[in-house]
Design a protein around this motif. Sequence first.
Motif, PDB file in Angstrom:
ATOM      1  N   ARG A  19       0.862  -1.333  -0.001  1.00 44.23           N
ATOM      2  CA  ARG A  19       0.213  -0.167   0.102  1.00 44.23           C
ATOM      3  C   ARG A  19       0.948   1.358   0.261  1.00 44.23           C
ATOM      4  N   GLU A  20       1.944   1.231   0.427  1.00 48.60           N
ATOM      5  CA  GLU A  20       2.645   2.378   1.106  1.00 48.60           C
ATOM      6  C   GLU A  20       3.951   2.752   0.268  1.00 48.60           C
ATOM      7  N   GLU A  21       4.000   3.752  -0.544  1.00 47.33           N
ATOM      8  CA  GLU A  21       5.235   4.014  -1.528  1.00 47.33           C
ATOM      9  C   GLU A  21       6.694   4.158  -0.811  1.00 47.33           C
ATOM     10  N   LYS A  22       6.899   4.491   0.512  1.00 46.61           N
ATOM     11  CA  LYS A  22       8.049   4.499   0.764  1.00 46.61           C
ATOM     12  C   LYS A  22       8.394   3.392   1.836  1.00 46.61           C
ATOM     13  N   ASN A  23       7.623   2.458   1.648  1.00 46.60           N
ATOM     14  CA  ASN A  23       7.981   1.211   2.773  1.00 46.60           C
ATOM     15  C   ASN A  23       9.002   0.473   2.493  1.00 46.60           C
ATOM     16  N   PRO A  24      10.093   0.276   3.355  1.00 45.44           N
ATOM     17  CA  PRO A  24      11.179  -0.627   2.937  1.00 45.44           C
ATOM     18  C   PRO A  24      11.022  -1.867   2.467  1.00 45.44           C
ATOM     19  N   PHE A  25       9.867  -2.471   2.898  1.00 41.37           N
ATOM     20  CA  PHE A  25       9.691  -3.733   2.235  1.00 41.37           C
ATOM     21  C   PHE A  25       9.063  -3.953   0.957  1.00 41.37           C
ATOM     22  N   LYS A  26       8.975  -3.025   0.238  1.00 44.10           N
ATOM     23  CA  LYS A  26       8.507  -2.683  -0.966  1.00 44.10           C
ATOM     24  C   LYS A  26       9.223  -3.400  -2.008  1.00 44.10           C
ATOM     25  N   ASP A  82      14.155  -3.507   6.850  1.00 45.44           N
ATOM     26  CA  ASP A  82      13.854  -2.140   7.347  1.00 45.44           C
ATOM     27  C   ASP A  82      15.342  -1.757   8.122  1.00 45.44           C
ATOM     28  N   PRO A  83      16.157  -0.812   7.541  1.00 47.24           N
ATOM     29  CA  PRO A  83      17.185  -0.759   8.385  1.00 47.24           C
ATOM     30  C   PRO A  83      16.911   0.399   9.271  1.00 47.24           C
ATOM     31  N   VAL A  84      15.996   1.158   9.322  1.00 46.21           N
ATOM     32  CA  VAL A  84      15.483   2.111  10.489  1.00 46.21           C
ATOM     33  C   VAL A  84      15.250   1.278  11.857  1.00 46.21           C
TER      34      VAL A  84
END
Length: 192
Positions: A19-26, A82-84
């Motif tokens: 769903r999310e544009e900036k999600n690291p798992f995209k 997700d490195p954050v």
Amino acid sequence: MTLEEIYARIWDFLAAAVREEKNPFKLMQAATVGLDGGPNVRTVLLRSVSEQENLLTFHTDLRSPKIAELSREPRIALVGVDPVHNVQIRMSGETRIVRTGQARLNAWRSSPDHDLVVYRTRLAPGTPIGHADDAHHQTQPVPDPDEGLKHFCVVEVRPTRLDWLEHLTVDRQQRARFVRQGDIWLRDWIAP
Ligand SMILES: Cc1cc2nc3c(=O)[nH]c(=O)nc-3n(C[C@H](O)[C@H](O)[C@H](O)COP(=O)(O)O)c2cc1C
């Protein structure tokens, strides 16, 4: 977190990535067995996720080398990070290449146009070219969008193993493993 909560979180994180544009798992790294028997890995964009169906999908070009590889050895491994929040999700499973049918057409129609342009190239992905710009300087006009559909496919991934690793603090990590047996997931903690 309990093992049950981690299991739910894996699927929640993956669904959010769709769903999310900036999600690291995209963007996941997808590994296949190369035609020479060696490993091959590349980035793919997660397109759909369903815990209920135990299914993830990505899109690709039927002409790309990964399709030849998956046709010979349908097993795949995926990893995202997700490195954050210091979380890694790994999975492995079986793929099915969807070359025809309504689900593929729906996926094609719901993809933004800029994604579809890549399927209209005359050169198959991986074709050697003399200069980087040669891929765009084609002597004939770029084929129309429906031509791209011929090259478009959906790759379905049905995971059989999931692996969650979280670095909670510098000296505290949590790692959980989920192994699918029939319709159920066996779960346990493993050493990080
Ligand atoms: C940000 C990004 C997203 C990508 N997403 C996809 C994708 O969803 N599907 C795909 O086939 N290739 C995608 N690629 C390109 C692949 O990583 C790879 O270079 C290409 O598919 C050829 O792979 P192959 O030679 O192993 O078949 C993406 C590349 C980048 C940089």
